[in-house]
Scaffold this motif. Structure first.
Motif, PDB file in Angstrom:
ATOM      1  N   GLU A  61      -4.018   8.533  -3.812  1.00  0.00           N
ATOM      2  CA  GLU A  61      -5.139   8.129  -2.967  1.00  0.00           C
ATOM      3  C   GLU A  61      -5.673   6.713  -3.197  1.00  0.00           C
ATOM      4  O   GLU A  61      -6.813   6.419  -2.866  1.00  0.00           O
ATOM      5  CB  GLU A  61      -6.285   9.148  -3.057  1.00  0.00           C
ATOM      6  N   THR A  62      -4.859   5.848  -3.780  1.00  0.00           N
ATOM      7  CA  THR A  62      -5.227   4.426  -3.823  1.00  0.00           C
ATOM      8  C   THR A  62      -4.021   3.615  -3.367  1.00  0.00           C
ATOM      9  O   THR A  62      -2.872   4.013  -3.598  1.00  0.00           O
ATOM     10  CB  THR A  62      -5.631   3.944  -5.244  1.00  0.00           C
ATOM     11  N   LYS A  63      -4.297   2.492  -2.715  1.00  0.00           N
ATOM     12  CA  LYS A  63      -3.200   1.636  -2.248  1.00  0.00           C
ATOM     13  C   LYS A  63      -2.368   1.140  -3.419  1.00  0.00           C
ATOM     14  O   LYS A  63      -1.146   1.085  -3.349  1.00  0.00           O
ATOM     15  CB  LYS A  63      -3.749   0.456  -1.448  1.00  0.00           C
ATOM     16  N   LYS A  64      -3.050   0.775  -4.498  1.00  0.00           N
ATOM     17  CA  LYS A  64      -2.345   0.238  -5.668  1.00  0.00           C
ATOM     18  C   LYS A  64      -1.339   1.259  -6.220  1.00  0.00           C
ATOM     19  O   LYS A  64      -0.193   0.919  -6.511  1.00  0.00           O
ATOM     20  CB  LYS A  64      -3.362  -0.152  -6.740  1.00  0.00           C
ATOM     21  N   GLU A  65      -1.763   2.507  -6.349  1.00  0.00           N
ATOM     22  CA  GLU A  65      -0.869   3.552  -6.848  1.00  0.00           C
ATOM     23  C   GLU A  65       0.242   3.856  -5.844  1.00  0.00           C
ATOM     24  O   GLU A  65       1.388   4.067  -6.229  1.00  0.00           O
ATOM     25  CB  GLU A  65      -1.660   4.836  -7.157  1.00  0.00           C
ATOM     26  N   LEU A  66      -0.106   3.891  -4.569  1.00  0.00           N
ATOM     27  CA  LEU A  66       0.909   4.137  -3.548  1.00  0.00           C
ATOM     28  C   LEU A  66       1.985   3.058  -3.602  1.00  0.00           C
ATOM     29  O   LEU A  66       3.186   3.373  -3.607  1.00  0.00           O
ATOM     30  CB  LEU A  66       0.288   4.205  -2.153  1.00  0.00           C
ATOM     31  N   ILE A  67       1.574   1.812  -3.681  1.00  0.00           N
ATOM     32  CA  ILE A  67       2.538   0.710  -3.762  1.00  0.00           C
ATOM     33  C   ILE A  67       3.429   0.868  -4.988  1.00  0.00           C
ATOM     34  O   ILE A  67       4.651   0.720  -4.912  1.00  0.00           O
ATOM     35  CB  ILE A  67       1.818  -0.652  -3.761  1.00  0.00           C
ATOM     36  N   ARG A  68       2.816   1.202  -6.128  1.00  0.00           N
ATOM     37  CA  ARG A  68       3.586   1.377  -7.368  1.00  0.00           C
ATOM     38  C   ARG A  68       4.652   2.463  -7.198  1.00  0.00           C
ATOM     39  O   ARG A  68       5.817   2.281  -7.561  1.00  0.00           O
ATOM     40  CB  ARG A  68       2.637   1.726  -8.516  1.00  0.00           C
TER      41      ARG A  68
END
Length: 135
Positions: A61-68
């Motif tokens: 649920e965060t863009k940063k984690e999704l990108i990772r």
């Protein structure tokens, strides 16, 4: 997250899931691969890892984690490409199987790369908008 309500809605997830199923079927029906347990296991894990990481990243649920996690998924796609190169050199698969699976995973990798770029650009825009609001 960012234009999707669930990872199941994502075209790249759907393609990755179908690719995983296709790879599993290949590993169960191709005698040479089926008998090479280490190779079979590694190929199955890498293929399933593509869709698993898309799902896991989305659920963070965060863009940063999704990108990772999309980067990890892209890495698994690269691993699958390498394994299909290896299978072809071992003559475990014919050219038709090789190109079919390679093209599938190349398309998935391209879509992952495009989605990563989209999310990064969205992140940049948000930072610019936040900075402009403070001024």
């Amino acid at each position: 997250m960012a234009k999707y309500n669930s990872f199941e809605e994502m075209e790249v997830y759907q393609k990755a899931l179908q690719f995983g199923v296709k790879v599993y079927k290949l590993t169960l029906t191709n005698e040479k691969i089926a008998k090479d347990y280490g190779l079979k296991d590694q190929l199955q894990r890498a293929a399933l890892s593509i869709s698993n990481n898309i799902a896991e990243g989305f659920e963070r649920e965060t863009k940063k984690e999704l990108i990772r996690f999309l980067y990890i998924s892209k890495g698994s796609a690269g691993e699958c490409r390498n394994m299909f190169n290896f299978l072809q050199l071992l003559e475990y698969i014919n050219n038709e199987n090789f190109y079919e699976h390679r093209n599938d995973v190349l398309e998935i990798s391209k879509q992952l790369g495009n989605y990563i770029k989209y999310l990064k650009n969205l992140e940049k825009q948000n930072k610019i908008n936040q900075k402009n609001q403070k001024e």
